[in-house]
Design a protein around this motif. Sequence first.
Motif, PDB file in Angstrom:
ATOM      1  N   ASN A  79      27.979 108.283  36.273  1.00 18.21           N
ATOM      2  CA  ASN A  79      26.627 108.682  35.905  1.00 18.21           C
ATOM      3  C   ASN A  79      26.642 109.892  34.972  1.00 18.21           C
ATOM      4  O   ASN A  79      25.796 110.793  35.080  1.00 18.21           O
ATOM      5  N   VAL A  80      27.592 109.908  34.080  1.00 18.98           N
ATOM      6  CA  VAL A  80      27.704 110.975  33.082  1.00 18.98           C
ATOM      7  C   VAL A  80      27.441 110.370  31.710  1.00 18.98           C
ATOM      8  O   VAL A  80      28.079 109.388  31.331  1.00 18.98           O
TER       9      VAL A  80
ATOM     10  N   HIS B 194      31.827 102.778  30.711  1.00 16.59           N
ATOM     11  CA  HIS B 194      32.369 102.854  32.073  1.00 16.59           C
ATOM     12  C   HIS B 194      32.074 104.216  32.702  1.00 16.59           C
ATOM     13  O   HIS B 194      31.776 104.304  33.905  1.00 16.59           O
ATOM     14  N   ILE B 195      32.165 105.274  31.910  1.00 17.35           N
ATOM     15  CA  ILE B 195      31.875 106.610  32.431  1.00 17.35           C
ATOM     16  C   ILE B 195      30.426 106.687  32.899  1.00 17.35           C
ATOM     17  O   ILE B 195      30.125 107.246  33.956  1.00 17.35           O
ATOM     18  N   ARG B 196      29.518 106.128  32.125  1.00 17.91           N
ATOM     19  CA  ARG B 196      28.112 106.139  32.511  1.00 17.91           C
ATOM     20  C   ARG B 196      27.882 105.309  33.771  1.00 17.91           C
ATOM     21  O   ARG B 196      27.090 105.697  34.658  1.00 17.91           O
ATOM     22  N   GLU B 197      28.609 104.207  33.899  1.00 21.88           N
ATOM     23  CA  GLU B 197      28.405 103.321  35.039  1.00 21.88           C
ATOM     24  C   GLU B 197      28.996 103.883  36.324  1.00 21.88           C
ATOM     25  O   GLU B 197      28.365 103.811  37.388  1.00 21.88           O
ATOM     26  N   PHE B 198      30.205 104.448  36.246  1.00 20.25           N
ATOM     27  CA  PHE B 198      30.897 104.872  37.461  1.00 20.25           C
ATOM     28  C   PHE B 198      30.601 106.324  37.837  1.00 20.25           C
ATOM     29  O   PHE B 198      30.578 106.662  39.026  1.00 20.25           O
TER      30      PHE B 198
ATOM     31  N   ALA C 147      31.263 115.917  35.691  1.00 24.10           N
ATOM     32  CA  ALA C 147      30.942 115.482  37.050  1.00 24.10           C
ATOM     33  C   ALA C 147      31.483 116.436  38.105  1.00 24.10           C
ATOM     34  O   ALA C 147      31.124 116.335  39.278  1.00 24.10           O
ATOM     35  N   GLY C 148      32.366 117.350  37.712  1.00 23.53           N
ATOM     36  CA  GLY C 148      32.905 118.322  38.668  1.00 23.53           C
ATOM     37  C   GLY C 148      33.802 117.701  39.714  1.00 23.53           C
ATOM     38  O   GLY C 148      33.793 118.119  40.875  1.00 23.53           O
ATOM     39  N   LEU C 149      34.592 116.716  39.320  1.00 22.29           N
ATOM     40  CA  LEU C 149      35.490 116.052  40.268  1.00 22.29           C
ATOM     41  C   LEU C 149      36.555 117.026  40.746  1.00 22.29           C
ATOM     42  O   LEU C 149      37.174 117.732  39.953  1.00 22.29           O
TER      43      LEU C 149
ATOM     44  N   LEU D 114      35.082 114.215  33.737  1.00 24.09           N
ATOM     45  CA  LEU D 114      35.509 114.596  35.083  1.00 24.09           C
ATOM     46  C   LEU D 114      35.681 116.102  35.233  1.00 24.09           C
ATOM     47  O   LEU D 114      36.040 116.576  36.310  1.00 24.09           O
ATOM     48  N   GLY D 115      35.448 116.844  34.168  1.00 20.83           N
ATOM     49  CA  GLY D 115      35.649 118.282  34.185  1.00 20.83           C
ATOM     50  C   GLY D 115      34.591 119.036  34.973  1.00 20.83           C
ATOM     51  O   GLY D 115      33.773 118.442  35.688  1.00 20.83           O
ATOM     52  N   PRO D 116      34.592 120.372  34.852  1.00 16.79           N
ATOM     53  CA  PRO D 116      33.648 121.206  35.613  1.00 16.79           C
ATOM     54  C   PRO D 116      32.201 120.873  35.260  1.00 16.79           C
ATOM     55  O   PRO D 116      31.903 120.294  34.212  1.00 16.79           O
ATOM     56  N   GLU D 117      31.301 121.243  36.147  1.00 16.42           N
ATOM     57  CA  GLU D 117      29.874 120.984  35.942  1.00 16.42           C
ATOM     58  C   GLU D 117      29.302 122.014  34.971  1.00 16.42           C
ATOM     59  O   GLU D 117      28.478 122.855  35.320  1.00 16.42           O
TER      60      GLU D 117
END
Length: 218
Positions: free
Chosen positions: A187-188, A181-185, A208-210, A158-161
């Motif tokens: 796409n990382v 789960h990370i890959r599924e939700f 993902a840059g959330l 969920l960190g920076p891109e």
Amino acid sequence: MVMLHYNKATLQLWLHYCLYIAQSVLSCVEPMPDVRRRLPTLVQVPPQNANRMVDAARGVLNQLLADVYIFTDAMSGAAAGASPGFGITLVAETSSGCLLGAEVSATQGTAGNAAAADALIIPEDIGRAAAQLLLDEVARGGVTDGSHQGLLLLLAALGPEEMNQVRLGPLTPYAIRTLRHIREFFNVQFSMRTDQQSGTIFLSCIGAGLKNINRKVT
């Protein structure tokens, strides 16, 4: 000194620690444990149980390290709540500032076995078990213990891109499910590289840059 308690502050301490790491490229320094801190916690039970857990854990850890810090926390009365019990949390701090933890709490009896209803695990067994678990975590390597691998991977995703990298020991089943789960939700996907010398695993990903859309921008 870092003192861990069985309350919300414990989660906040680990969360802030992991958030600090996940905000940038993660440190890949192999941790070298040099300090072990412990906190036996007792609730509505005799304070002597803490000393018994400490002595048992020392019997294991002092064979490898003489410089061991001990803290005890016994609660009674209204502050202790309605559920008596005791346990111990051990934390190893590495030379690079990483924290590896192990925790064991008292359990009574066996589910579905009325004959064992009064078979309470003694404090000595808890102290020895926690010390062995801590040594196992140290032997596994990595920048965090097995119980927090999933949390660290999630924060990295969920960190920076940008490239986020972390060094972990052998992945636990929970960490493997977290990766799925990370890959599924989100796409990382993480790329993995094994260090043959230490047995640790380097995992890297583009975050993902959330962002928090409710945060005010000044």
